[in-house]
Design an enzyme around this catalytic site. Structure first.
Site, short mmCIF file in Angstrom:
data_model
loop_
_atom_site.label_atom_id
_atom_site.label_comp_id
_atom_site.label_asym_id
_atom_site.label_seq_id
_atom_site.Cartn_x
_atom_site.Cartn_y
_atom_site.Cartn_z
N ALA A 1 0.43 -3.77 8.48
CA ALA A 1 -0.42 -4.69 9.24
C ALA A 1 -1.01 -5.85 8.43
O ALA A 1 -0.83 -7.02 8.79
CB ALA A 1 -1.53 -3.88 9.94
N ASP B 1 -2.54 0.34 12.22
CA ASP B 1 -2.15 -1.00 12.66
C ASP B 1 -3.12 -1.58 13.65
O ASP B 1 -3.09 -2.78 13.93
CB ASP B 1 -0.74 -0.94 13.26
CG ASP B 1 0.26 -0.48 12.24
OD1 ASP B 1 0.36 0.76 12.01
OD2 ASP B 1 0.92 -1.33 11.61
N LYS C 1 1.75 4.58 12.52
CA LYS C 1 3.16 4.93 12.59
C LYS C 1 3.39 6.22 13.37
O LYS C 1 2.62 7.17 13.25
CB LYS C 1 3.70 5.07 11.17
CG LYS C 1 5.17 5.36 11.06
CD LYS C 1 6.04 4.34 11.80
CE LYS C 1 5.78 2.95 11.34
NZ LYS C 1 6.30 1.90 12.24
C1 LIG Z 1 -1.94 -0.78 6.12
S1 LIG Z 1 -1.01 -0.99 7.55
C2 LIG Z 1 0.29 0.10 7.25
C3 LIG Z 1 0.88 0.61 8.53
O1 LIG Z 1 1.97 -0.23 8.96
C4 LIG Z 1 3.11 0.59 9.09
O2 LIG Z 1 3.97 0.21 10.12
P1 LIG Z 1 5.28 -0.70 9.79
O3 LIG Z 1 5.84 -0.19 8.50
O4 LIG Z 1 6.17 -0.45 10.99
O5 LIG Z 1 4.77 -2.11 9.71
C5 LIG Z 1 2.55 1.96 9.33
O6 LIG Z 1 2.05 2.09 10.65
C6 LIG Z 1 1.45 1.97 8.33
O7 LIG Z 1 0.48 2.96 8.46
#
Ligand SMILES: CSC[C@H]1O[C@H](OP(=O)(O)O)[C@H](O)[C@@H]1O
Length: 368
Positions: free
Chosen positions: A55, A247, A258
């Site tokens: 995020a 997120d 996630k």
């Molecule tokens: C510190 S935000 C990290 C957060 O984002 C990830 O999703 P993605 O890899 O699909 O952007 C995941 O939800 C993480 O916890």
């Protein structure tokens, strides 16, 4: 964070003063490749194709995407188009809209001929702010790891404290430090014997490929586990604390993260394992209350589920199909953990309950 002793961020201005460089996270953990972003389209692709993800880093990349757009055309119409293109890249992380709104506000305050400079300046500030916020999250969260360590030592003579995390909410999900992993770095650097259970995090394996990669670089002891292992470890007293990222957090304290986070929180509740969520304040969406009903959950290409990429025996990077031809696959990227399953929220201003009262206690400017 340091890579081979060199302080490294995940996104930075190129030496030519206008392009932007990122680590291409689709090439990790086996290859460290930097990519230049030279246009709005490059920035949008980097977010959509997950060369950058997480995020806060999505927000930072979108901010520089607006700067690259302003460099090409600073008119109101062009910037509105750029905003909409970047906003459409991924729907769930609220940091994307937060950053775009920050940029539009900053650019709206200056004449068109000053907008490019203002955009690069605000994007750089957003990155520097993220680093400072995450360092503070690390300091605040490290107190929880310290307490868990003291408790484990007293209760069972433990020689380490075990923290479980899901996906990647580390340095690679932000500009630096990370959110959920920042407390782990701070505790490790302070000499606390912290060990991390790293959920591999299917289907894109952000845990196996990114969290393990950065913990390896930093020298933090860790073990990569299948996503479905955490409940078993908790039943056997092998998890002292869970810390995950997010997120989007709602004004009620519901946590979108996630896919699989909700199931981990259920197991933690059932085994009385503290379950904390680390977040910078731009991740709070004050405009929504019920996360399950109101947060859009991204659905990504089924190929992320049916195929896996890794290093072959000869060292080449290959992709293989892990499902039968013709078997459909579903790929929901996130789920929502109700606030009742969250022990607390770790923010840059301190730790609070996952509740309207807890959040407004730390952010009184949001009262009324
Ligand atoms: C510190 S935000 C990290 C957060 O984002 C990830 O999703 P993605 O890899 O699909 O952007 C995941 O939800 C993480 O916890």
């Amino acid at each position: 964070m340091k890579i081979n002793g060199t302080p490294t961020r995940t996104i930075w201005p190129a030496k030519d003063g206008w392009a932007v460089e990122i680590i291409d996270q689709t090439r990790l953990p086996h290859e460290l490749v930097n990519v230049r972003l030279e246009s709005l389209a490059d920035a949008a692709h980097a977010i959509k194709a997950m060369l950058v993800r997480g995020a806060p880093l999505i927000g930072a990349t979108a901010a520089y995407g607006m700067a690259l757009a302003a460099r090409a055309n600073s008119s109101d119409l062009a910037l509105t188009v750029a905003y909409n293109i970047l906003h459409a890249t991924r729907p769930t992380a609220i940091n994307l809209k937060w950053a775009l709104d920050q940029m539009i506000t900053a650019l709206g305050k200056v004449p068109e001929d000053q907008r490019m400079a203002a955009a690069y300046a605000r994007a750089a500030e957003i990155c520097d702010e993220d680093v400072a916020i995450n360092s503070a999250i690390g300091d605040n969260g490290a107190t929880l790891i310290q307490a868990a360590w003291e408790s484990a030592r007293r209760a069972r003579g433990a020689d380490r404290v075990n923290v479980l995390t899901h996906c990647n909410a580390g340095w690679l999900a932000t500009v630096d430090w990370g959110t959920a992993i920042a407390p782990i770095y701070k505790a490790h650097d302070a000499g606390i014997p912290v060990h991390v259970w790293v959920d591999e995090t299917r289907p894109r394996n952000q845990g196996a490929s990114l969290t393990a990669r950065e913990l390896n670089w930093h020298g933090v002891p860790h073990t990569v586990i299948a996503d479905n292992t955490g409940g078993h470890l908790m039943q056997h007293g092998m998890v002292d604390l869970c810390i995950v990222g997010t997120d989007r957090v709602t004004s009620n304290g519901d946590v979108c993260n996630k896919i699989g986070t909700y199931l981990k929180a259920l197991a933690a509740k059932d085994n009385a394992v503290p379950f904390y969520v680390a977040l910078p304040s731009p991740t709070i969406d004050w405009s929504v209350a019920d996360g399950i009903k109101e947060i859009p959950i991204e659905e990504r290409d089924a190929a992320e589920q049916t195929h896996m990429t890794g290093k072959a025996a000869d060292g080449s990077i290959v992709s293989v199909q892990v499902t039968p031809d013709g078997s459909p696959a579903g790929n929901w990227g996130f789920d929502v953990t109700p606030a009742r399953l969250v022990s607390g929220l770790i923010t840059e201003r301190g730790i609070c309950a996952a509740s309207p009262e807890g959040l407004r206690g730390l952010f009184p400017e949001r009262n009324g």
